[in-house]
Design a protein around this motif. Sequence first.
Motif, PDB file in Angstrom:
ATOM      1  N   ARG A 224      -2.266  -8.507   4.713  1.00 37.72           N
ATOM      2  CA  ARG A 224      -1.595  -9.295   5.743  1.00 37.72           C
ATOM      3  C   ARG A 224      -0.153  -9.437   5.293  1.00 37.72           C
ATOM      4  N   PRO A 225       0.833  -9.029   6.112  1.00 34.84           N
ATOM      5  CA  PRO A 225       2.231  -9.096   5.682  1.00 34.84           C
ATOM      6  C   PRO A 225       2.596 -10.467   5.124  1.00 34.84           C
ATOM      7  N   GLY A 226       3.175 -10.470   3.947  1.00 38.79           N
ATOM      8  CA  GLY A 226       3.577 -11.707   3.298  1.00 38.79           C
ATOM      9  C   GLY A 226       2.492 -12.348   2.462  1.00 38.79           C
ATOM     10  N   GLU A 227       1.260 -11.860   2.560  1.00 37.83           N
ATOM     11  CA  GLU A 227       0.143 -12.421   1.807  1.00 37.83           C
ATOM     12  C   GLU A 227       0.176 -11.915   0.365  1.00 37.83           C
ATOM     13  N   VAL A 228      -0.260 -12.757  -0.567  1.00 35.37           N
ATOM     14  CA  VAL A 228      -0.286 -12.377  -1.974  1.00 35.37           C
ATOM     15  C   VAL A 228      -1.573 -11.600  -2.247  1.00 35.37           C
ATOM     16  N   LEU A 229      -1.410 -10.440  -2.850  1.00 40.23           N
ATOM     17  CA  LEU A 229      -2.528  -9.539  -3.101  1.00 40.23           C
ATOM     18  C   LEU A 229      -2.537  -9.155  -4.570  1.00 40.23           C
ATOM     19  N   GLY A 230      -3.661  -9.321  -5.235  1.00 38.96           N
ATOM     20  CA  GLY A 230      -3.798  -8.827  -6.600  1.00 38.96           C
ATOM     21  C   GLY A 230      -4.014  -7.331  -6.581  1.00 38.96           C
ATOM     22  N   ALA A 231      -3.549  -6.643  -7.601  1.00 37.50           N
ATOM     23  CA  ALA A 231      -3.711  -5.188  -7.650  1.00 37.50           C
ATOM     24  C   ALA A 231      -3.738  -4.728  -9.090  1.00 37.50           C
ATOM     25  N   ASP A 232      -4.566  -3.736  -9.355  1.00 37.59           N
ATOM     26  CA  ASP A 232      -4.551  -3.082 -10.656  1.00 37.59           C
ATOM     27  C   ASP A 232      -3.401  -2.081 -10.669  1.00 37.59           C
ATOM     28  N   LEU A 233      -2.660  -2.061 -11.750  1.00 40.02           N
ATOM     29  CA  LEU A 233      -1.581  -1.090 -11.926  1.00 40.02           C
ATOM     30  C   LEU A 233      -1.765  -0.474 -13.310  1.00 40.02           C
ATOM     31  N   SER A 234      -2.649   0.499 -13.380  1.00 47.80           N
ATOM     32  CA  SER A 234      -3.018   1.073 -14.673  1.00 47.80           C
ATOM     33  C   SER A 234      -1.954   2.007 -15.229  1.00 47.80           C
ATOM     34  N   GLY A 235      -1.073   2.486 -14.365  1.00 43.37           N
ATOM     35  CA  GLY A 235      -0.142   3.527 -14.769  1.00 43.37           C
ATOM     36  C   GLY A 235      -0.620   4.901 -14.369  1.00 43.37           C
ATOM     37  N   MET A 237      -2.390   7.599 -11.419  1.00 44.67           N
ATOM     38  CA  MET A 237      -2.003   7.960 -10.061  1.00 44.67           C
ATOM     39  C   MET A 237      -2.759   7.155  -9.002  1.00 44.67           C
ATOM     40  N   ASP A 238      -4.022   6.826  -9.251  1.00 45.04           N
ATOM     41  CA  ASP A 238      -4.849   6.200  -8.226  1.00 45.04           C
ATOM     42  C   ASP A 238      -4.390   4.774  -7.912  1.00 45.04           C
ATOM     43  N   SER A 239      -4.403   3.908  -8.922  1.00 47.33           N
ATOM     44  CA  SER A 239      -4.046   2.513  -8.678  1.00 47.33           C
ATOM     45  C   SER A 239      -2.573   2.379  -8.292  1.00 47.33           C
ATOM     46  N   THR A 240      -1.713   3.217  -8.862  1.00 50.20           N
ATOM     47  CA  THR A 240      -0.292   3.144  -8.524  1.00 50.20           C
ATOM     48  C   THR A 240      -0.060   3.502  -7.061  1.00 50.20           C
ATOM     49  N   SER A 241      -0.789   4.492  -6.558  1.00 49.98           N
ATOM     50  CA  SER A 241      -0.660   4.864  -5.150  1.00 49.98           C
ATOM     51  C   SER A 241      -1.013   3.694  -4.241  1.00 49.98           C
ATOM     52  N   LEU A 242      -2.079   2.974  -4.574  1.00 48.69           N
ATOM     53  CA  LEU A 242      -2.483   1.832  -3.749  1.00 48.69           C
ATOM     54  C   LEU A 242      -1.437   0.725  -3.784  1.00 48.69           C
ATOM     55  N   CYS A 243      -0.819   0.516  -4.937  1.00 48.73           N
ATOM     56  CA  CYS A 243       0.219  -0.513  -5.028  1.00 48.73           C
ATOM     57  C   CYS A 243       1.390  -0.199  -4.101  1.00 48.73           C
ATOM     58  N   PHE A 244       1.816   1.047  -4.074  1.00 49.52           N
ATOM     59  CA  PHE A 244       2.950   1.400  -3.211  1.00 49.52           C
ATOM     60  C   PHE A 244       2.561   1.344  -1.738  1.00 49.52           C
ATOM     61  N   LEU A 245       1.348   1.705  -1.408  1.00 46.05           N
ATOM     62  CA  LEU A 245       0.893   1.597  -0.024  1.00 46.05           C
ATOM     63  C   LEU A 245       0.784   0.134   0.397  1.00 46.05           C
ATOM     64  N   ALA A 246       0.325  -0.725  -0.502  1.00 48.01           N
ATOM     65  CA  ALA A 246       0.222  -2.146  -0.185  1.00 48.01           C
ATOM     66  C   ALA A 246       1.598  -2.766  -0.004  1.00 48.01           C
TER      67      ALA A 246
END
Length: 641
Positions: A224-235, A237-246
């Motif tokens: 949801r735009p502006g909502e705080v979202l936790g995310a894994d950022l392992s370094g 390709m998989d988790s990093t891709s999701l972070c940039f999409l989020a």
Amino acid sequence: MGSTPTWFVVLPDREIHPDVMRRLRQRALQLVAHPSGRPWLVGAWSPGELTVVAAGEVRLAVAGTCSLTTEELTERARRVRGLAAVESELSKAHGSFHVIASVGGHTYVRGTLSGERRVYLASVEGGTVCADRARTLAWLTSAELDAAQLAVRLTGFTAPHPLAGGGLWRGVHGVVPGEALHLEPGGQWHTAWWWQAPESELPLAEAAPALRQALRAAVALRVRPGEVLGADLSGGMDSTSLCFLAAEAGARLVAATLHWTAPGNEDHVYARHASEHLPSAEHLLFPSAELPAHFTGLDDRRDAGDEPSAGLRDRAQQHHLAEAMRLRGAVRRLSGHGGDHVVQPPDAYLHGLLRRSPLVGLRHAAGLRARRRWRLTAGVRMLLDRRSYGSWLAGTAGQLRAAPARGAVCAPQGWGLRPQLPPWASDQAADLLGELLRAAARDAEPLAAERGQHAWIRQAQEAGRIAGHLAFETVAAGLPAHSPFCDDAVINACLAARPHEAATPWSYKPLLAAAMDGLVPARILRRTTKDHCGVEWQQGLRLHRRDLAAWAEDSRLVAAGVADEELLRRVLLSPGLLRGGAPSLESTLGAEAWLRDLEAQPVPAHLSRPGVARPDPDRVDRSAPSTSTRTEEHHVEPTTF
């Protein structure tokens, strides 16, 4: 501070034994009726977790994360004339969700292709009912554990289709992911495939944009735009891709990175580089020394899921990370789990490639042999093997204890990973599992005609199974985790790619790298290394050796007859002697912990809601939905107990 997961039972459009309804009503909070007025859905769910609509004599429901609004779902229900039309109307929907329909007395239920959302069935007082949780049906039928299915769990991720994910209780059966359950008014039932594998024909230039679109839609569903979202950022390709999409979708990220202590570890370096390109994200770096040790909480009993989880070792660490995210306002968490399984096919793709394009196949075979260090004879056997799926499955029954020769690096053989029991499994476990394999071999069909695609689908389903464990545990912990890579639409987008372009010996995850080109920093997309937590794994085992010794003295696996007492004691007392991460030990510890959890809490938490007023069990309510006989389209409000 956790919340109770959604649960539901689906009933056929026929009279249900009063004792069954009484027991369900004592535990349920909501009920929705068939068009006939008979009970259809019984369970508990919060607003938004399960949506039910009606159009004339059609009832249609989705449970989970779905891209369709109530209005869109109603419009599709309006066009349904029979169960055969349900999937065609939902074919463009994104997310991870169950589908449930009632049409003309016939009932339809299915989970996800990935297996993240499952369907189970059982015979109850002469009738067949189904549910999203095996434990619900085990409680309803007072079923006993099935030792043969426990033996399957000791094989870990090597369990083959269709044995993987079966019900762990006698009389509780799992519907194979990709199949739907049909309940007939007369009490009969059957399953049928609702999903078909896409043709793996798209070149990388076409498959990559399709994957980017599918992942973008999957992530946007959780943001949801502006909502705080936790995310894994392992370094990686998989988790990093999701972070940039989020971030692209407008999320305010709290991104967590684990810093392992192995020499040369680079995860934190790549994660920090990614965070520099995510200016709106708060980046949390957790040195492993500041986290609970691996295997912390072995004797902390929890609510047991439908099957053992292999995530026992880092459960306390993940809870620590989730709490840090929650304290910063996160309402859910994105996990990159599943990327390794979904975006690139296993090496078995060579088998079909060699037959379609011999020259390309030989070139890939030479490249993979050099990279994996296969023995020449093993590689040749893999490429020339022509066994049917049933023949291969039957053959594995006699190799359950066969270990690869010391120092050998073997090419994959047959249709996938060979099921393998750990050395401490009992003779009874080997006999029970062998019987299951031989029985399945008589009529089992592969997930796809070509063995490379079969292995890829099976690999994706293993990811979905683990994602289901992750969702169960994190909902209970109060910060639900989502695994967008395990959404069916994402899996379909990957499977549509040419396998030899989605995975080559000369690049790492080329399909995902092409899909994220221009969005994720190029340095991340060019990364070819993958770090590990082997040091922490060994330290955790040493630290908790007393707990493991206590488990060895009164093992529930030994009591169930699937583990050899002396051999299990040896491995639990000296687990550090095992090489690598020892997945077989992780599966064993997960199964042992699960049996102890079941013993400590025989009634699952989702069926125990203290302080909730229960309805009169003798009252048969025909009122839900109150407008069930109307012909106009509407959103069905359940009766709330």
